[in-house]
Motif scaffolding. Structure first.
Motif, PDB file in Angstrom:
ATOM      1  N   VAL A  94      47.649  28.313   2.985  1.00  0.00           N
ATOM      2  CA  VAL A  94      47.162  27.300   2.040  1.00  0.00           C
ATOM      3  C   VAL A  94      48.018  27.345   0.777  1.00  0.00           C
ATOM      4  O   VAL A  94      48.114  28.384   0.120  1.00  0.00           O
ATOM      5  CB  VAL A  94      45.682  27.567   1.684  1.00  0.00           C
ATOM      6  CG1 VAL A  94      45.203  26.553   0.650  1.00  0.00           C
ATOM      7  CG2 VAL A  94      44.828  27.486   2.934  1.00  0.00           C
ATOM      8  N   PRO A  95      48.657  26.244   0.403  1.00  0.00           N
ATOM      9  CA  PRO A  95      49.519  26.226  -0.790  1.00  0.00           C
ATOM     10  C   PRO A  95      48.723  26.082  -2.076  1.00  0.00           C
ATOM     11  O   PRO A  95      48.930  25.138  -2.859  1.00  0.00           O
ATOM     12  CB  PRO A  95      50.418  25.014  -0.536  1.00  0.00           C
ATOM     13  CG  PRO A  95      49.550  24.073   0.235  1.00  0.00           C
ATOM     14  CD  PRO A  95      48.688  24.945   1.113  1.00  0.00           C
ATOM     15  N   VAL A  96      47.798  27.000  -2.303  1.00  0.00           N
ATOM     16  CA  VAL A  96      46.964  26.929  -3.502  1.00  0.00           C
ATOM     17  C   VAL A  96      47.590  27.796  -4.594  1.00  0.00           C
ATOM     18  O   VAL A  96      48.176  28.840  -4.322  1.00  0.00           O
ATOM     19  CB  VAL A  96      45.519  27.394  -3.188  1.00  0.00           C
ATOM     20  CG1 VAL A  96      45.498  28.832  -2.706  1.00  0.00           C
ATOM     21  CG2 VAL A  96      44.606  27.218  -4.395  1.00  0.00           C
ATOM     22  N   LEU A 149      39.919  24.622   1.829  1.00  0.00           N
ATOM     23  CA  LEU A 149      39.567  25.436   2.985  1.00  0.00           C
ATOM     24  C   LEU A 149      38.235  24.983   3.567  1.00  0.00           C
ATOM     25  O   LEU A 149      37.410  24.375   2.869  1.00  0.00           O
ATOM     26  CB  LEU A 149      39.458  26.910   2.584  1.00  0.00           C
ATOM     27  CG  LEU A 149      40.743  27.617   2.147  1.00  0.00           C
ATOM     28  CD1 LEU A 149      40.399  28.970   1.533  1.00  0.00           C
ATOM     29  CD2 LEU A 149      41.686  27.800   3.326  1.00  0.00           C
ATOM     30  N   GLY A 150      38.023  25.299   4.835  1.00  0.00           N
ATOM     31  CA  GLY A 150      36.698  25.127   5.404  1.00  0.00           C
ATOM     32  C   GLY A 150      35.793  26.225   4.886  1.00  0.00           C
ATOM     33  O   GLY A 150      36.266  27.237   4.344  1.00  0.00           O
ATOM     34  N   ALA A 151      34.493  26.062   5.033  1.00  0.00           N
ATOM     35  CA  ALA A 151      33.546  27.042   4.507  1.00  0.00           C
ATOM     36  C   ALA A 151      33.779  28.423   5.122  1.00  0.00           C
ATOM     37  O   ALA A 151      33.757  29.440   4.414  1.00  0.00           O
ATOM     38  CB  ALA A 151      32.115  26.577   4.755  1.00  0.00           C
ATOM     39  N   TRP A 152      34.022  28.463   6.431  1.00  0.00           N
ATOM     40  CA  TRP A 152      34.239  29.743   7.097  1.00  0.00           C
ATOM     41  C   TRP A 152      35.554  30.373   6.630  1.00  0.00           C
ATOM     42  O   TRP A 152      35.621  31.587   6.389  1.00  0.00           O
ATOM     43  CB  TRP A 152      34.243  29.544   8.598  1.00  0.00           C
ATOM     44  CG  TRP A 152      34.460  30.808   9.381  1.00  0.00           C
ATOM     45  CD1 TRP A 152      35.536  31.150  10.125  1.00  0.00           C
ATOM     46  CD2 TRP A 152      33.547  31.918   9.480  1.00  0.00           C
ATOM     47  NE1 TRP A 152      35.370  32.396  10.677  1.00  0.00           N
ATOM     48  CE2 TRP A 152      34.164  32.895  10.301  1.00  0.00           C
ATOM     49  CE3 TRP A 152      32.276  32.176   8.942  1.00  0.00           C
ATOM     50  CZ2 TRP A 152      33.537  34.110  10.597  1.00  0.00           C
ATOM     51  CZ3 TRP A 152      31.670  33.395   9.250  1.00  0.00           C
ATOM     52  CH2 TRP A 152      32.292  34.334  10.063  1.00  0.00           C
ATOM     53  N   GLN A 153      36.599  29.581   6.475  1.00  0.00           N
ATOM     54  CA  GLN A 153      37.879  30.094   5.993  1.00  0.00           C
ATOM     55  C   GLN A 153      37.746  30.628   4.564  1.00  0.00           C
ATOM     56  O   GLN A 153      38.305  31.677   4.226  1.00  0.00           O
ATOM     57  CB  GLN A 153      38.943  28.998   6.037  1.00  0.00           C
ATOM     58  CG  GLN A 153      39.376  28.592   7.432  1.00  0.00           C
ATOM     59  CD  GLN A 153      40.362  27.439   7.400  1.00  0.00           C
ATOM     60  OE1 GLN A 153      40.200  26.494   6.623  1.00  0.00           O
ATOM     61  NE2 GLN A 153      41.381  27.509   8.235  1.00  0.00           N
ATOM     62  N   ALA A 154      36.998  29.906   3.732  1.00  0.00           N
ATOM     63  CA  ALA A 154      36.796  30.339   2.356  1.00  0.00           C
ATOM     64  C   ALA A 154      36.050  31.669   2.323  1.00  0.00           C
ATOM     65  O   ALA A 154      36.380  32.566   1.524  1.00  0.00           O
ATOM     66  CB  ALA A 154      36.026  29.282   1.573  1.00  0.00           C
TER      67      ALA A 154
END
Length: 213
Positions: A94-96, A149-154
């Motif tokens: 993720v390019p955050v 992100l998705g909730a699970w990824q987060a």
């Protein structure tokens, strides 16, 4: 600015989507996250004030100790944010920006503004546990907004970042933790007693530190 700040904190405490959308829309500067984390750290320090009272810390050193403890907690907060950013980049590509994760975690610390209530008898441990869960949920929701992100990824990024921070604390972070304890003792002007049994014994002692006759 004050109205926006209080609105953000209120939305976060209520886990209201509007507050987290403010992060995604770029309406909130990154330093607000650090400010909320600092205020939360001061609240936690007030919750630990009993330790300073029992150790008979003078008023001036009492305030200084709270400030030093808050700064140390903010340093730990920054380590957690950066380790979470690292996990998000490596695990999910993720390019955050790191500043976005710092903002998300800082805003998620809004429930910790109530940490001072942890000093209340019988309420302390359950209340602080509730605040930790509250903060974790807010951080997941904030990461979903700022990182896409998705909730699970987060959740996995949050957990992974926390584990990385814990590993660093147990390995390379030991000297830093000893340094932090030393700074707190210097700020308090005494070797702080933290063990519960020792605190009870010290609390029962007289002003000279000897048990009353």
């Amino acid at each position: 600015m004050i109205d926006t700040f209080t609105e953000l904190v209120g939305h976060t405490l209520g886990l209201h989507p509007d507050g987290f959308r403010m992060l995604a829309a770029g309406q909130v500067p990154a330093w607000w996250g650090v400010l909320i984390a600092l205020l939360a750290a001061l609240s936690q320090g007030v919750g630990h004030a009993f330790i300073l009272f029992v150790n008979r810390v003078s008023p001036l050193r009492f305030v200084l100790s709270l400030v030093v403890e808050a700064i140390l907690l903010v340093v730990g907060f920054l380590f957690w944010a950066l380790s979470t950013w690292l996990v998000a980049r490596l695990a999910f590509a993720v390019p955050v920006r790191p500043s976005a994760v710092v903002l998300a975690l800082g805003v998620a610390h809004a429930p910790q503004l109530l940490a001072f209530l942890g000093a209340l008898p019988y309420l302390g441990v359950p209340w602080l546990t509730l605040l930790s869960l509250w903060t974790a949920i807010a951080f997941v929701v904030a990461l979903v907004e700022v990182a896409g992100l998705g909730a699970w990824q987060a959740f996995m990024a949050l957990l992974g970042g926390w584990l990385v921070m814990l590993l660093l604390q147990r390995r390379a972070g030991q000297p830093l933790m000893r340094l932090g304890r030393g700074l707190l003792n210097r700020a308090a002007g005494v070797q702080l007693v933290r063990d519960r049994r020792a605190l009870r014994a010290l609390s029962a002692s007289g002003p000279s530190g000897r048990p009353p006759r």
